[in-house]
Design a protein around this motif. Structure first.
Motif, PDB file in Angstrom:
ATOM      1  N   ALA A  48       0.847  -1.293   0.083  1.00  0.00           N
ATOM      2  CA  ALA A  48       0.102   0.087   0.148  1.00  0.00           C
ATOM      3  C   ALA A  48       0.635   1.251   0.146  1.00  0.00           C
ATOM      4  O   ALA A  48       0.337   2.284  -0.415  1.00  0.00           O
ATOM      5  CB  ALA A  48      -1.027   0.051   1.356  1.00  0.00           C
ATOM      6  N   ILE A  49       2.068   1.324   0.190  1.00  0.00           N
ATOM      7  CA  ILE A  49       3.257   2.124   0.431  1.00  0.00           C
ATOM      8  C   ILE A  49       3.647   2.368  -1.025  1.00  0.00           C
ATOM      9  O   ILE A  49       4.556   1.374  -1.382  1.00  0.00           O
ATOM     10  CB  ILE A  49       4.076   2.157   1.205  1.00  0.00           C
ATOM     11  N   ARG A  50       3.446   3.364  -1.868  1.00  0.00           N
ATOM     12  CA  ARG A  50       3.744   3.444  -3.224  1.00  0.00           C
ATOM     13  C   ARG A  50       4.798   4.534  -3.554  1.00  0.00           C
ATOM     14  O   ARG A  50       4.992   4.914  -4.789  1.00  0.00           O
ATOM     15  CB  ARG A  50       2.660   3.407  -4.167  1.00  0.00           C
ATOM     16  N   ALA A  51       5.043   5.280  -2.346  1.00  0.00           N
ATOM     17  CA  ALA A  51       6.067   6.395  -2.406  1.00  0.00           C
ATOM     18  C   ALA A  51       6.414   6.745  -0.954  1.00  0.00           C
ATOM     19  O   ALA A  51       5.694   6.568  -0.301  1.00  0.00           O
ATOM     20  CB  ALA A  51       5.682   7.558  -3.339  1.00  0.00           C
ATOM     21  N   VAL A  52       7.611   7.022  -1.017  1.00  0.00           N
ATOM     22  CA  VAL A  52       8.112   7.408   0.228  1.00  0.00           C
ATOM     23  C   VAL A  52       8.917   8.946   0.352  1.00  0.00           C
ATOM     24  O   VAL A  52       9.582   9.324  -0.284  1.00  0.00           O
ATOM     25  CB  VAL A  52       9.323   6.330   1.078  1.00  0.00           C
ATOM     26  N   VAL A  53       8.642   9.647   1.462  1.00  0.00           N
ATOM     27  CA  VAL A  53       9.298  10.920   1.595  1.00  0.00           C
ATOM     28  C   VAL A  53      10.139  10.665   2.789  1.00  0.00           C
ATOM     29  O   VAL A  53       9.459  10.578   4.041  1.00  0.00           O
ATOM     30  CB  VAL A  53       8.233  12.088   1.615  1.00  0.00           C
ATOM     31  N   LEU A  54      11.396  11.302   2.793  1.00  0.00           N
ATOM     32  CA  LEU A  54      12.148  11.249   3.915  1.00  0.00           C
ATOM     33  C   LEU A  54      12.654  12.790   4.186  1.00  0.00           C
ATOM     34  O   LEU A  54      13.342  13.306   3.215  1.00  0.00           O
ATOM     35  CB  LEU A  54      13.543  10.337   3.419  1.00  0.00           C
ATOM     36  N   THR A  55      12.430  13.269   5.446  1.00  0.00           N
ATOM     37  CA  THR A  55      12.855  14.720   5.635  1.00  0.00           C
ATOM     38  C   THR A  55      13.115  14.847   7.350  1.00  0.00           C
ATOM     39  O   THR A  55      13.477  13.781   7.894  1.00  0.00           O
ATOM     40  CB  THR A  55      11.587  15.402   5.363  1.00  0.00           C
ATOM     41  N   GLY A  56      13.513  15.941   7.459  1.00  0.00           N
ATOM     42  CA  GLY A  56      13.929  16.242   8.847  1.00  0.00           C
ATOM     43  C   GLY A  56      12.958  17.370   9.777  1.00  0.00           C
ATOM     44  O   GLY A  56      12.358  18.089   8.927  1.00  0.00           O
ATOM     45  N   ALA A  57      12.747  17.249  10.978  1.00  0.00           N
ATOM     46  CA  ALA A  57      12.155  18.244  11.679  1.00  0.00           C
ATOM     47  C   ALA A  57      12.911  19.340  11.835  1.00  0.00           C
ATOM     48  O   ALA A  57      14.120  19.318  12.337  1.00  0.00           O
ATOM     49  CB  ALA A  57      11.562  17.557  13.115  1.00  0.00           C
ATOM     50  N   GLY A  58      12.337  20.519  12.047  1.00  0.00           N
ATOM     51  CA  GLY A  58      13.043  21.627  12.518  1.00  0.00           C
ATOM     52  C   GLY A  58      13.863  22.013  11.383  1.00  0.00           C
ATOM     53  O   GLY A  58      13.290  21.996  10.106  1.00  0.00           O
ATOM     54  N   LYS A  59      14.899  22.828  11.460  1.00  0.00           N
ATOM     55  CA  LYS A  59      15.653  23.682  10.453  1.00  0.00           C
ATOM     56  C   LYS A  59      16.937  22.931  10.074  1.00  0.00           C
ATOM     57  O   LYS A  59      17.547  23.512   9.046  1.00  0.00           O
ATOM     58  CB  LYS A  59      16.003  24.961  11.146  1.00  0.00           C
ATOM     59  N   MET A  60      16.988  21.662  10.491  1.00  0.00           N
ATOM     60  CA  MET A  60      18.165  20.984   9.839  1.00  0.00           C
ATOM     61  C   MET A  60      17.743  19.725   9.554  1.00  0.00           C
ATOM     62  O   MET A  60      16.964  18.718  10.350  1.00  0.00           O
ATOM     63  CB  MET A  60      19.278  20.711  10.954  1.00  0.00           C
ATOM     64  N   PHE A  61      18.129  19.199   8.248  1.00  0.00           N
ATOM     65  CA  PHE A  61      17.797  17.673   7.880  1.00  0.00           C
ATOM     66  C   PHE A  61      18.538  16.577   8.791  1.00  0.00           C
ATOM     67  O   PHE A  61      17.928  15.773   9.420  1.00  0.00           O
ATOM     68  CB  PHE A  61      18.326  17.673   6.597  1.00  0.00           C
ATOM     69  N   SER A  62      19.816  16.857   8.975  1.00  0.00           N
ATOM     70  CA  SER A  62      20.464  15.888   9.701  1.00  0.00           C
ATOM     71  C   SER A  62      21.953  16.312   9.948  1.00  0.00           C
ATOM     72  O   SER A  62      22.513  16.458   8.805  1.00  0.00           O
ATOM     73  CB  SER A  62      20.361  14.428   9.574  1.00  0.00           C
ATOM     74  N   ALA A  63      22.617  16.389  11.145  1.00  0.00           N
ATOM     75  CA  ALA A  63      23.837  16.762  11.520  1.00  0.00           C
ATOM     76  C   ALA A  63      24.466  15.312  11.270  1.00  0.00           C
ATOM     77  O   ALA A  63      25.855  15.375  11.317  1.00  0.00           O
ATOM     78  CB  ALA A  63      24.276  17.389  12.648  1.00  0.00           C
ATOM     79  N   GLY A  64      24.180  14.204  10.874  1.00  0.00           N
ATOM     80  CA  GLY A  64      24.684  12.773  10.740  1.00  0.00           C
ATOM     81  C   GLY A  64      24.943  12.415  12.146  1.00  0.00           C
ATOM     82  O   GLY A  64      24.196  12.742  12.903  1.00  0.00           O
ATOM     83  N   GLY A  65      26.027  11.473  12.315  1.00  0.00           N
ATOM     84  CA  GLY A  65      25.998  11.041  13.722  1.00  0.00           C
ATOM     85  C   GLY A  65      26.055  11.775  14.869  1.00  0.00           C
ATOM     86  O   GLY A  65      26.892  12.817  14.774  1.00  0.00           O
ATOM     87  N   ASP A  66      25.428  11.474  16.138  1.00  0.00           N
ATOM     88  CA  ASP A  66      25.433  12.433  17.273  1.00  0.00           C
ATOM     89  C   ASP A  66      26.850  12.083  17.785  1.00  0.00           C
ATOM     90  O   ASP A  66      27.140  11.179  18.520  1.00  0.00           O
ATOM     91  CB  ASP A  66      24.243  11.939  17.803  1.00  0.00           C
ATOM     92  N   LEU A  67      27.755  13.247  17.489  1.00  0.00           N
ATOM     93  CA  LEU A  67      28.936  13.158  18.347  1.00  0.00           C
ATOM     94  C   LEU A  67      28.969  13.055  19.883  1.00  0.00           C
ATOM     95  O   LEU A  67      29.929  12.658  20.645  1.00  0.00           O
ATOM     96  CB  LEU A  67      29.785  14.251  17.842  1.00  0.00           C
ATOM     97  N   LYS A  68      28.080  13.625  20.448  1.00  0.00           N
ATOM     98  CA  LYS A  68      27.742  13.622  21.902  1.00  0.00           C
ATOM     99  C   LYS A  68      27.540  12.197  22.127  1.00  0.00           C
ATOM    100  O   LYS A  68      28.008  11.621  23.333  1.00  0.00           O
ATOM    101  CB  LYS A  68      26.796  14.420  22.356  1.00  0.00           C
ATOM    102  N   PHE A  69      26.688  11.425  21.536  1.00  0.00           N
ATOM    103  CA  PHE A  69      26.332  10.009  22.008  1.00  0.00           C
ATOM    104  C   PHE A  69      27.614   9.222  21.716  1.00  0.00           C
ATOM    105  O   PHE A  69      27.890   8.376  22.486  1.00  0.00           O
ATOM    106  CB  PHE A  69      25.236   9.752  20.898  1.00  0.00           C
ATOM    107  N   PHE A  70      28.323   9.581  20.459  1.00  0.00           N
ATOM    108  CA  PHE A  70      29.587   8.822  20.320  1.00  0.00           C
ATOM    109  C   PHE A  70      30.697   9.008  21.359  1.00  0.00           C
ATOM    110  O   PHE A  70      31.161   7.903  21.898  1.00  0.00           O
ATOM    111  CB  PHE A  70      30.352   9.647  18.913  1.00  0.00           C
ATOM    112  N   ALA A  71      30.629  10.349  21.969  1.00  0.00           N
ATOM    113  CA  ALA A  71      31.612  10.466  23.000  1.00  0.00           C
ATOM    114  C   ALA A  71      31.426   9.519  24.076  1.00  0.00           C
ATOM    115  O   ALA A  71      32.209   9.349  24.934  1.00  0.00           O
ATOM    116  CB  ALA A  71      31.692  11.963  23.519  1.00  0.00           C
TER     117      ALA A  71
END
Length: 262
Positions: A48-71
């Motif tokens: 039933a899913i025939r197209a997909v949209v990927l986006t981000g909330a707020g003013k940034m799509f994504s900064a990538g890996g969360d460096l605070k999480f990494f640290a």
């Protein structure tokens, strides 16, 4: 299914996946990887899913890996990254190989693996305020999320080297010139334009779209004869579908086709 780091909505045959950690620049964590993997599998499996949209909330799509999480993981970070890339790479693979077309609506800066996801769309719409930065070597790391596979194919090896080695920020207008995105739209119009495009795709021949995606994914890795064989098999398989019958019939009857994705 409940998600911790994303929003997942389905309407009119279109699934919208929204990276939803705006307080952390939509940075990616283990939970993000798991959420995206499960969402991608759902998109891949649900007819039933025939197209997909990927986006981000707020003013940034994504900064990538969360460096605070990494640290926080210290010396265990390599183990964590091996697990995280299992989930994120499974997500990227399912999204890029599923039948349904993927529209990425890049609503702001995209960096690191965030950029990898941003450029993984079959069609990429970028807000005027968006930008693209490889970012990895700035943190002493190296690319993941298929960036090293996608980027040279999209903009050429020299520009890919420049982005990855210097971390030069590429604004939306330049990304369009380079062929990194399909279209740049005003920020306020991005969501509506992405939804409109996805809606058109969702009304299209889903199985045919999937065949096109498979062929293009293999185009740089096979010989001419092998690719033509896959084309021959693909078009023959599509000729068996209800959408192909409808497409031929509607053409002869001079009307718009009513595709059902079957």
């Amino acid at each position: 299914m409940e998600y911790k780091t994303i929003r997942f909505d389905v309407s009119g045959g279109v699934a919208t996946i929204t990276l939803n950690r705006p307080e952390a620049a939509n940075g990616l964590t283990l939970d993000s990887g798991k959420d995206l993997m499960h969402a991608a599998i759902r998109c891949d499996e649900d007819p039933a899913i025939r197209a997909v949209v990927l986006t981000g909330a707020g003013k940034m799509f994504s900064a990538g890996g969360d460096l605070k999480f990494f640290a926080a993981y210290g010396g265990d970070l390599p183990k964590v990254l091996k697990e995280m890339t299992v989930y994120c790479h499974a997500s990227a693979s399912r999204l890029m190989r599923m039948r349904a077309p993927l529209v990425t609506a890049v609503n702001g800066p995209a960096a690191g693996m965030g950029m990898s996801f941003a450029i993984s769309g079959d069609l990429i719409l970028a807000a005027e305020s968006s930008s693209f930065t490889a970012a990895y070597t700035a943190a002493g790391l190296s690319p993941d999320g298929a960036m090293s596979w996608l980027l040279p194919r999209m903009i050429g090896l020299n520009r890919a080297r420049e982005m990855m080695l210097t971390n030069r920020r590429v604004p939306s207008a330049e990304a369009l010139q380079w062929g990194l995105v399909n279209r740049v739209v005003p920020d306020a119009e991005l969501a509506a334009e992405a939804a409109k495009l996805a809606g058109v795709l969702a009304a299209g021949p889903t199985l045919s779209f999937g065949s096109v995606k498979r062929l293009l994914n293999e185009a740089f890795t096979t010989t001419l004869e092998t690719q033509m064989e896959w084309e021959a098999r693909g078009i023959a398989d599509m000729a068996k579908t209800a959408d192909a019958a409808e497409g031929v019939k509607s053409f002869l009857e001079r009307r718009r086709p009513a595709f059902t994705g079957r």
